[in-house]
Write an enzyme that holds these catalytic residues in place. Sequence first.
Site, PDB file in Angstrom:
ATOM      1  N   HIS A 108      -7.800  -0.192   1.210  1.00  0.00           N
ATOM      2  CA  HIS A 108      -8.292  -0.300  -0.252  1.00  0.00           C
ATOM      3  C   HIS A 108      -7.419  -1.314  -0.880  1.00  0.00           C
ATOM      4  O   HIS A 108      -6.085  -1.418  -0.493  1.00  0.00           O
ATOM      5  CB  HIS A 108      -8.450   0.871  -1.000  1.00  0.00           C
ATOM      6  CG  HIS A 108      -9.547   1.517  -0.622  1.00  0.00           C
ATOM      7  ND1 HIS A 108     -10.080   2.783  -1.422  1.00  0.00           N
ATOM      8  CD2 HIS A 108     -10.323   1.657   0.598  1.00  0.00           C
ATOM      9  CE1 HIS A 108     -11.241   3.297  -0.871  1.00  0.00           C
ATOM     10  NE2 HIS A 108     -11.351   2.633   0.330  1.00  0.00           N
TER      11      HIS A 108
ATOM     12  N   GLU B  82      -5.635  -1.417  -3.661  1.00  0.00           N
ATOM     13  CA  GLU B  82      -4.633  -0.846  -4.167  1.00  0.00           C
ATOM     14  C   GLU B  82      -3.296  -0.644  -3.126  1.00  0.00           C
ATOM     15  O   GLU B  82      -2.209  -0.905  -3.310  1.00  0.00           O
ATOM     16  CB  GLU B  82      -4.831   0.498  -5.113  1.00  0.00           C
ATOM     17  CG  GLU B  82      -5.873   0.337  -6.103  1.00  0.00           C
ATOM     18  CD  GLU B  82      -7.459   0.679  -5.400  1.00  0.00           C
ATOM     19  OE1 GLU B  82      -7.592   0.175  -4.401  1.00  0.00           O
ATOM     20  OE2 GLU B  82      -8.066   1.417  -6.095  1.00  0.00           O
TER      21      GLU B  82
ATOM     22  N   CYS C 170      -9.518   5.314  -5.967  1.00  0.00           N
ATOM     23  CA  CYS C 170      -9.957   6.611  -5.602  1.00  0.00           C
ATOM     24  C   CYS C 170      -8.815   7.600  -4.952  1.00  0.00           C
ATOM     25  O   CYS C 170      -7.890   7.153  -5.508  1.00  0.00           O
ATOM     26  CB  CYS C 170     -10.658   6.347  -4.018  1.00  0.00           C
ATOM     27  SG  CYS C 170      -9.257   5.815  -2.834  1.00  0.00           S
TER      28      CYS C 170
ATOM     29  N   CYS D 111      -6.125   6.394  -2.883  1.00  0.00           N
ATOM     30  CA  CYS D 111      -5.222   5.423  -3.524  1.00  0.00           C
ATOM     31  C   CYS D 111      -4.337   6.170  -4.430  1.00  0.00           C
ATOM     32  O   CYS D 111      -3.074   5.450  -4.607  1.00  0.00           O
ATOM     33  CB  CYS D 111      -5.830   4.172  -4.208  1.00  0.00           C
ATOM     34  SG  CYS D 111      -6.616   3.186  -2.528  1.00  0.00           S
TER      35      CYS D 111
HETATM   36  N1  LIG Z   1     -10.579   1.286  -6.277  1.00  0.00           N
HETATM   37  C1  LIG Z   1     -11.332   0.744  -4.945  1.00  0.00           C
HETATM   38  C2  LIG Z   1     -12.728   1.194  -4.890  1.00  0.00           C
HETATM   39  C3  LIG Z   1     -13.201   0.957  -3.751  1.00  0.00           C
HETATM   40  N2  LIG Z   1     -12.606  -0.002  -2.736  1.00  0.00           N
HETATM   41  C4  LIG Z   1     -13.181  -0.571  -1.704  1.00  0.00           C
HETATM   42  C5  LIG Z   1     -13.299   0.202  -0.524  1.00  0.00           C
HETATM   43  C6  LIG Z   1     -14.661  -0.475   0.223  1.00  0.00           C
HETATM   44  O1  LIG Z   1     -14.310  -1.661   0.860  1.00  0.00           O
HETATM   45  C7  LIG Z   1     -15.432  -0.856  -0.941  1.00  0.00           C
HETATM   46  C8  LIG Z   1     -16.435   0.164  -1.339  1.00  0.00           C
HETATM   47  O2  LIG Z   1     -15.892   1.124  -1.976  1.00  0.00           O
HETATM   48  P1  LIG Z   1     -16.872   2.484  -2.185  1.00  0.00           P
HETATM   49  O3  LIG Z   1     -17.577   2.025  -3.473  1.00  0.00           O
HETATM   50  O4  LIG Z   1     -17.845   2.451  -1.145  1.00  0.00           O
HETATM   51  O5  LIG Z   1     -16.042   3.662  -2.450  1.00  0.00           O
HETATM   52  O6  LIG Z   1     -14.359  -1.087  -2.061  1.00  0.00           O
HETATM   53  C9  LIG Z   1     -11.243  -0.474  -3.072  1.00  0.00           C
HETATM   54  O7  LIG Z   1     -10.445  -1.238  -2.125  1.00  0.00           O
HETATM   55  N3  LIG Z   1     -10.607   0.177  -4.224  1.00  0.00           N
HETATM   56 ZN    ZN Z   2      -8.728   3.509  -2.691  1.00  0.00          ZN
END
Ligand SMILES: Nc1ccn([C@H]2C[C@H](O)[C@@H](COP(=O)(O)O)O2)c(=O)n1
Ligand code: ZN
Length: 200
Positions: free
Chosen positions: A93, A95, A119, A122
């Site tokens: 991710h 972050e 998330c 992170c």
């Molecule tokens: N805070 C975040 C949320 C999501 N991501 C990235 C991880 C995946 O490549 C993409 C989609 O995430 P999802 O919506 O399916 O959980 O986004 C991230 O880097 N940082």
């Molecule tokens: Zn994350």
Amino acid sequence: MDINNLTAKMSLEDGASPAKSRKREGCLKWEEFFMANAVLAAQRSKDPECQVGACIVNSAKRIVGVGYNGMPNGCSDDIFEWKKDLKQLYVCHAEMNAILNKNVIDVKGCDLYVTRFPCNECAKVIIQSGISTIYFLEDKHPERQMYVAAKKMFVAAGVAVRQFTTDRKENIEIRLRISPKPQPEPQSESQPESQAGSTA
Ligand SMILES: Nc1ccn([C@H]2C[C@H](O)[C@@H](COP(=O)(O)O)O2)c(=O)n1
Ligand SMILES: [Zn+2]
């Protein structure tokens, strides 16, 4: 001339000279600049559905880490799955990458600017890294368990979480200005077609 006289002379000159150029108004605010860096970093993401960028800033307003969501080093974007139900097994991710990419010993007390709400995974890394404040641009799925868990941990750990807002959204939208192709000079009837042809 001693420093006091010099200072007095300069301030007098400043006040007396209407022609002296003044600073530019309307420049980016610091927080717009930092969030725009996160938005720009997201442009590097190969995730076909969701591009996320993150930017870490220290108390001296210096950028000390930037990241976007992507496959780990050595794991080719052309081989590893970007499919929705598989990518979470592999993707780092934004972050996490911003913290791992830090150019300082630690990011304790720093601010994190991120284009999506962090998330739960992170959140753990953010808390353990010592980041004290998070500014996020979008919280698209607040009901999802991973984001509920993240919020719980941030509250318990005392990490401040703020929605980034600006009354000048255009200041953080990255528009890659592709300069228009040069138009060929209109050929007059008498002149032969240019031999150079179109190299645009
Ligand atoms: N805070 C975040 C949320 C999501 N991501 C990235 C991880 C995946 O490549 C993409 C989609 O995430 P999802 O919506 O399916 O959980 O986004 C991230 O880097 N940082
Ligand atoms: Zn994350």
